[in-house]
Structure formats: structure tokens, C-alpha cells
Scaffold this active site. Sequence first.
Site, short mmCIF file in Angstrom:
data_model
loop_
_atom_site.label_atom_id
_atom_site.label_comp_id
_atom_site.label_asym_id
_atom_site.label_seq_id
_atom_site.Cartn_x
_atom_site.Cartn_y
_atom_site.Cartn_z
N VAL A 105 4.79 4.59 -4.29
CA VAL A 105 4.61 3.87 -5.55
C VAL A 105 3.47 4.50 -6.34
CG1 VAL A 105 3.80 1.68 -6.52
CG2 VAL A 105 5.64 1.69 -4.82
N GLN A 113 0.82 -1.21 0.00
CA GLN A 113 0.00 0.00 0.00
C GLN A 113 0.85 1.27 0.00
OE1 GLN A 113 -3.22 0.65 -0.38
NE2 GLN A 113 -3.71 -1.51 -0.72
N SER A 114 1.90 1.26 -0.77
CA SER A 114 2.84 2.38 -0.80
C SER A 114 2.26 3.63 -1.45
CB SER A 114 4.10 1.97 -1.56
OG SER A 114 4.94 3.07 -1.81
N ASN A 115 2.28 4.74 -0.70
CA ASN A 115 1.91 6.03 -1.28
C ASN A 115 2.94 6.48 -2.31
OD1 ASN A 115 -0.34 6.31 0.51
ND2 ASN A 115 1.04 7.01 2.11
#
Length: 340
Positions: free
Chosen positions: A79, A75-77
Site C-alpha cells: 500500500v 502495515q502494508s508495504n
Amino acid sequence: MHLAAYPRVRLGHFPTPLEPLPNLSRYLGGPNLYIKRDDCTGLATGGNKTRKLEFLLADAFANSADTLITQGAVQSNHVRQTIAAAARCGLQCKVLLEERLPEPDRDYASSGNVMLDELMGGEIVARLPAGTDMQAAMQALSEELRAGGDKPYVIPGGGSNPVGALGYVACAQEILAQSFEIGLRIDHVVHATGSAGTQAGLVTGLAAAHSGIPVLGVSVRACTRQQESRVWELTQATLDFMSLPPETVPRDAIVVDDAHVGEGYGMPTDEMREAVRLTAELEGILLDPVYSGKGMAGLIARIRDGHFNDEQNVVFIHTGGSAALFAYRSSFDADVGANR
């Protein structure tokens, strides 16, 4: 310190607002809280990485890149914003995701940021187990693409290197300009710290301006010793990159609170849930469960411990990421249900 000397691709909506939080301040009994709305940077729901990507994308173009490679948690912001930046600039984007949660549910695996990653055309090359050497994995992917004729540019997790840190040197200057315009004396800046680039940039920018404003990073992943070391190393590298004297930022300017990590990166805590709920109910502002929620939890804890007095003005940096709330739906079921 003349940031216009560094190449930059314009991606965000700047300056972002610097707003008071009167209801939350009143609820907590002081100090006077303000929020720097870097959730409003405008790139695919916004977030702090947009500032870093403006400088990183310029460097990618200077290196004739046609493909971006980066990595992050599922859930990387970072990325999500990197894929959005690639889409805006007509580049390919290939990402590696790290499975950091032990038992993710369906929402975490496919909703929130992951849904947006796919919607914007990012290619999720692989989901790798926790503990993988992600830098080495990106390098291997880069070499594979280069052998096939592509021109990849590798962006580290969080966009956190000296080039990316320039984004938060710029933010420090922006905050000082805004505070001057509204006559606000800032006594402290607080934010969530993870990959270290935001904190390194802020302390560099504030110290280079001789502002005297201290910065507190609330860790979302590492213990105080490790995180302070990480921030300090990147701060020194950023100073060197900008040809500023190493003594510009003293070692004791790097301060990290690790009391709100909980069981680990991305793992919800009761304090995070309270911080997200209070900020939503009292101010209509959505934090995220991984970064800004834990950062606000750290700020609230310090207020309740009497760390700040009623007359002080504290600025909280909202680093964005509210899209991840949908991936953590089950963590907020009780809070949402209570208001039905």
C-alpha cells in the site's frame, strides 16, 4: 523472453545491489550468504513492490486510469509503495486496509507505513475487519468511483497478478546478470513469500533462462500446501501471459517452507526477532518484522539444520519494509533495551 516488449513506467533505482553478508555468514558457519537489496528500490523507503508497480502503472495508463485502488494489511508495504507510485505519476490513490491483528497497539495503528501512507496523500477509505473479501470490497469501490466519473484501476493485494509478476521476472534476469559480472555461482535463492507475485516471477525468470537455480519461499501467512498452490497458479498464469510453454516451470520448482509463520500474518515470533537483530547488529541492514524478518528466520533455520554446505552461495532477497519496524516498537523493546 524479451521484457522490453511490455510497457513499463520507470519508478525504481535499478539494478539494486547484490552484496555479500560476510559477518552473518561467519557467525552462522556458512554457507556464503549474499543479499539482493530490493529495500533500495528508492520509492518511499523502497521495497519489492516497486518492481511490480512499474508494469502495473504502465497498464493503468494504458487503461486511461486517473485513480489507483488497492488493499493490504494495516502495515502494508505494498500500500505504501502504491501510494508513492501514484504520487509520482500524478494519480489519486484510494486504499482499503484490513485489520489482521487481533489487538493492535497505537504504534501499529498509526505509525510506520500508515504514517507514510497519509504523508504521501493516500486516502484510506476504510479499515475493514479481518476476513473481509478485499477483492470484492475493491470492486465495489471501483464501481462507485466509476459511477461518479472517475477512471479507477484496481491493483490486487501485493500487486500479485501476471502483470505485476513481470517485475520479478525482470529481477531474476538482473540477478543472473550481476552474478555473471562478479563471477558468482548461485546455488539457491531464498525470500519471504506472501501474495505470491515475487516467487512466481522469480521462478519464471530463472527457469526461462535455464539457470537451474532453485527458489525457496518462506511463507509469512499460509501453510505450505496453500501457498505452493497459490504460487503455482500465478506462475502458470504468468507463463501464459508471456506466451511461454507451461512446462517451462515444473510443479516441483515451487517450494514453500511454512515453519516460520508463527501465530499468523504479521504476528511476531522469537525467530523473526533474532533474525532482524542479527542482520542489524552484524551487517547494519534493517529487515522488516512481517516479511523479510521471517524470511531470514527461515534461511537461518535451514543453515542451522545443515540444509546448505559451507561451499554453497545463497542469495536472500530483501523485499524491504523496514518502515514497519516503528509500528512493531513494543515487539523489540527487550532487544533494544539490552544494548543500552
